[in-house]
Structure formats: C-alpha cells, structure tokens
Motif scaffolding. Sequence first.
Motif, PDB file in Angstrom:
ATOM      1  N   ALA A   1     -37.254 -61.729 -85.665  1.00  0.00           N
ATOM      2  CA  ALA A   1     -35.850 -61.546 -85.274  1.00  0.00           C
ATOM      3  C   ALA A   1     -35.464 -60.072 -85.298  1.00  0.00           C
ATOM      4  N   ASN A   2     -35.923 -59.324 -86.296  1.00  0.00           N
ATOM      5  CA  ASN A   2     -35.635 -57.891 -86.347  1.00  0.00           C
ATOM      6  C   ASN A   2     -36.187 -57.168 -85.130  1.00  0.00           C
ATOM      7  N   LEU A   3     -37.418 -57.453 -84.793  1.00  0.00           N
ATOM      8  CA  LEU A   3     -38.036 -56.823 -83.621  1.00  0.00           C
ATOM      9  C   LEU A   3     -37.292 -57.205 -82.342  1.00  0.00           C
ATOM     10  N   ALA A   4     -36.978 -58.493 -82.199  1.00  0.00           N
ATOM     11  CA  ALA A   4     -36.303 -58.970 -80.996  1.00  0.00           C
ATOM     12  C   ALA A   4     -34.911 -58.364 -80.856  1.00  0.00           C
ATOM     13  N   HIS A   5     -34.175 -58.295 -81.958  1.00  0.00           N
ATOM     14  CA  HIS A   5     -32.828 -57.714 -81.930  1.00  0.00           C
ATOM     15  C   HIS A   5     -32.883 -56.261 -81.479  1.00  0.00           C
ATOM     16  N   ASP A   6     -33.804 -55.489 -82.057  1.00  0.00           N
ATOM     17  CA  ASP A   6     -33.863 -54.063 -81.737  1.00  0.00           C
ATOM     18  C   ASP A   6     -34.328 -53.820 -80.303  1.00  0.00           C
ATOM     19  N   LEU A   7     -35.335 -54.570 -79.847  1.00  0.00           N
ATOM     20  CA  LEU A   7     -35.809 -54.373 -78.476  1.00  0.00           C
ATOM     21  C   LEU A   7     -34.774 -54.828 -77.454  1.00  0.00           C
ATOM     22  N   GLN A   8     -33.997 -55.845 -77.782  1.00  0.00           N
ATOM     23  CA  GLN A   8     -32.898 -56.247 -76.898  1.00  0.00           C
ATOM     24  C   GLN A   8     -31.859 -55.131 -76.814  1.00  0.00           C
TER      25      GLN A   8
ATOM     26  N   GLU B   1     -25.207 -61.657 -84.412  1.00  0.00           N
ATOM     27  CA  GLU B   1     -24.305 -61.419 -83.283  1.00  0.00           C
ATOM     28  C   GLU B   1     -22.890 -61.928 -83.555  1.00  0.00           C
ATOM     29  N   THR B   2     -22.777 -63.023 -84.297  1.00  0.00           N
ATOM     30  CA  THR B   2     -21.460 -63.641 -84.498  1.00  0.00           C
ATOM     31  C   THR B   2     -20.827 -63.306 -85.838  1.00  0.00           C
ATOM     32  N   GLY B   3     -21.646 -62.856 -86.794  1.00  0.00           N
ATOM     33  CA  GLY B   3     -21.125 -62.584 -88.129  1.00  0.00           C
ATOM     34  C   GLY B   3     -21.008 -63.817 -88.996  1.00  0.00           C
ATOM     35  N   LYS B   4     -21.433 -64.957 -88.501  1.00  0.00           N
ATOM     36  CA  LYS B   4     -21.382 -66.184 -89.291  1.00  0.00           C
ATOM     37  C   LYS B   4     -22.480 -66.167 -90.359  1.00  0.00           C
TER      38      LYS B   4
ATOM     39  N   MET C   1     -28.549 -63.245 -96.374  1.00  0.00           N
ATOM     40  CA  MET C   1     -28.366 -62.125 -95.462  1.00  0.00           C
ATOM     41  C   MET C   1     -27.184 -61.305 -95.956  1.00  0.00           C
ATOM     42  N   THR C   2     -27.477 -60.234 -96.673  1.00  0.00           N
ATOM     43  CA  THR C   2     -26.432 -59.376 -97.224  1.00  0.00           C
ATOM     44  C   THR C   2     -26.083 -58.268 -96.238  1.00  0.00           C
ATOM     45  N   PRO C   3     -24.905 -57.664 -96.353  1.00  0.00           N
ATOM     46  CA  PRO C   3     -24.474 -56.639 -95.385  1.00  0.00           C
ATOM     47  C   PRO C   3     -25.463 -55.499 -95.201  1.00  0.00           C
ATOM     48  N   MET C   4     -26.139 -55.091 -96.278  1.00  0.00           N
ATOM     49  CA  MET C   4     -27.053 -53.964 -96.171  1.00  0.00           C
ATOM     50  C   MET C   4     -28.186 -54.235 -95.197  1.00  0.00           C
ATOM     51  N   PHE C   5     -28.565 -55.483 -95.064  1.00  0.00           N
ATOM     52  CA  PHE C   5     -29.708 -55.840 -94.227  1.00  0.00           C
ATOM     53  C   PHE C   5     -29.297 -56.492 -92.906  1.00  0.00           C
ATOM     54  N   THR C   6     -28.013 -56.475 -92.609  1.00  0.00           N
ATOM     55  CA  THR C   6     -27.520 -57.089 -91.380  1.00  0.00           C
ATOM     56  C   THR C   6     -27.338 -56.033 -90.301  1.00  0.00           C
ATOM     57  N   PRO C   7     -28.103 -56.086 -89.209  1.00  0.00           N
ATOM     58  CA  PRO C   7     -27.920 -55.109 -88.139  1.00  0.00           C
ATOM     59  C   PRO C   7     -26.609 -55.351 -87.401  1.00  0.00           C
ATOM     60  N   SER C   8     -26.074 -54.299 -86.848  1.00  0.00           N
ATOM     61  CA  SER C   8     -24.828 -54.425 -86.087  1.00  0.00           C
ATOM     62  C   SER C   8     -25.064 -55.184 -84.790  1.00  0.00           C
ATOM     63  N   ALA C   9     -24.088 -55.959 -84.381  1.00  0.00           N
ATOM     64  CA  ALA C   9     -24.174 -56.656 -83.090  1.00  0.00           C
ATOM     65  C   ALA C   9     -24.220 -55.623 -81.975  1.00  0.00           C
TER      66      ALA C   9
END
Length: 341
Positions: A71-78, A127-130, A144-152
């Motif tokens: 998921a980290n890789l996919a989020h960043d490449l997107q 993406e949603t913050g849920k 999933m804590t804020p420090m490790f949550t990438p920005s949408a």
Amino acid sequence: MKVDARLDVSTIDEMTTAVRQREVEGYAGLWTSETSHDPFLPLMVAAQHTESIQIGCAVAVAFARNPMTIANLAHDLQMYSCGRFTLGLGTQVKPHIERRFSMPWSHPAERMTEFVLAVRAILNAWETGKPLAFEGKFYSHTLMTPMFTPSAHGYGPPQIIMAGVGERMIEAAGSTADGILLHAFSTPDYIRQCVLPLVSRGLATRGGSREDFEISCRGFLVTGRDERELNMAKEAVRERIAFYGSTPAYRPVLEHHGWGALGEQLHGLSKSSDVDRWTKMAGLVDDDVVNTFAVVAEPDRAGLEITRRYVGVADRFWFYTPYAVTPDVLSSIARSIQSNA
C-alpha cells in the motif's frame, strides 16, 4: 484494444530515454515485471519522465511482501505519476514463496483475495481519513497513527489487477480486482472458452460489470525481418513454451488443447538430471504448439494477425518476445494494431 510495452531495467539514462520514446510511439501503458529486478523502482523513472502513459507492475509478487508495504508503494507511485499507476499483483508458486522468499504459503486464491482487500482498505483509510480496521483470516491491519499516515494526494487509489492462470485465481480476480493480467501461456481460445466465463462468474458475486474490468494479455510474438531472424525468434519462443509447459500450474491450458501428456513429459524431463533436458524439452514442442501459443508472422503482417486473434478477447495486449528485437519493429506492429483494432 490498447497496446502496452515492457520497461526493461537498465541504467537510469537508458530507462529515461526508453520511457520517453515509448510514450512518443503511442503505447498506452508501460509495465515492469518482477524477475531479477525490483518491479517498483523503475516506475519512479517512468513517472518522472512521462506525462500521459499509464505505468504499472505486471506483476509484483504479493506473498513476498505484506499489504501495508504494498500500500505504501502504491500510494506513493500513484502520487508521483499523478494518478497513472496500476498495481499488478501475482502469487508466484509455492517453492519460490517458501524457499526463495522464506514467506508463508497457503490457500493462494483465498489469500490473494484477502491481500487485495487489505491493500484497498489501507489506501482508502489514507484517502478518506477513516480509521483503519481490516481484520481477515490471513492479514490484520488495525493500527494507523498520524505519524505513519501519508497525506491524501487526491488521485484516488490506483487500479489493482491480479495475475491468474488457474480457475480459482481467475474467478478471484473477477470477484475482487479491477482487471486480470493473463500469462503469455494463455491462448486466445483458452481465454475465450475458459477465462471469460470465470471472470463473469467472479464479477457476478459483486454485481460488477465486464465493461469496468480489464483483461490484459501478454502474448508470445514470433517475428523477424528475414528468415534467419524469424527462425531464431521461433526457437526462443519454443524454448520458453517448453519451460512454462513444464510447470503444473499452467497445465490447464495444455489440457484444454488436448496436450496434457505433453505437460507430463515436460514436467518429468525438467525434474530429471539430464544435462541436456532443457534442449530436449524444447524438442517436444512442435510447430503446431508454437503456432497455437504464439503469433508467428513477419512485422508487416504481425499487427493484423494479433488483431484477428485478440480483439474481442483482450482489452490490452503487450508483446512477449524472449529474443532480441529492435524497438522500431515492435512499435510499427503496435501502430498497426491500434489502427486496425
């Protein structure tokens, strides 16, 4: 039918030139594979040096990783590609997962289904913050804590496609993924008679539509500008068909065409101690088998033949050429397909 290209791993300068050229040549997509190199790193080069072409991995080995790392890789490449990334995932086979990657193996279709759902749950949470609250049989992601949550990033989650050959995996792709990547060891008739009904069955379980599901096919192509090149290409493809045909996971395709005994012979020989076994295996694959699995044609006819065989069967097509062939030959064939499909 869209025509895609493979991104081969080389130096950064060579890859930069290649990805720019593939986009200029009009290819719809650019794909990496996971064999002797990482499938994700080259896509950073593709994202940086192209503007419109779709990029993706076809495929990354899911069970060598876990849903969070994927998921980290996919989020960043997107994000880096501005929404042009497609995540392609495959299972590999048990010996590789256990003995090469030292990872657990069990219930591959069920595990892969849950893997994709877990990746989607993580991406959607970002993406949603849920809150992240995925709990399954094989994977659990509830922290999933804020420090490790990438920005949408606003591009939405990438499409996820699955590789599949066997019945259960094909149906799993239909029930879970946005598309399926079919191995080159899949003939048009096998796709039409076996794959499409299984995809439809999987789609029906979620009320999905075939129009929203992409079937990508990597097909064997035997081509050459003269008889010498054509013969060299045919022998290279013959060897590759023999290699894949020796793998029990691909046996259903041979059995569909009445060549189950050939699969048994290839598998037995591949396990032997004969030092010439790979050469002998290729000798078992006659021209009838080659012509069934591969498009065999000179460059000026290859595009028409691919169109004839695959339009209405595949939504995307890319060349599998396990031999030296110049990019201009393939790009001319791609243009022919796009003008006739």
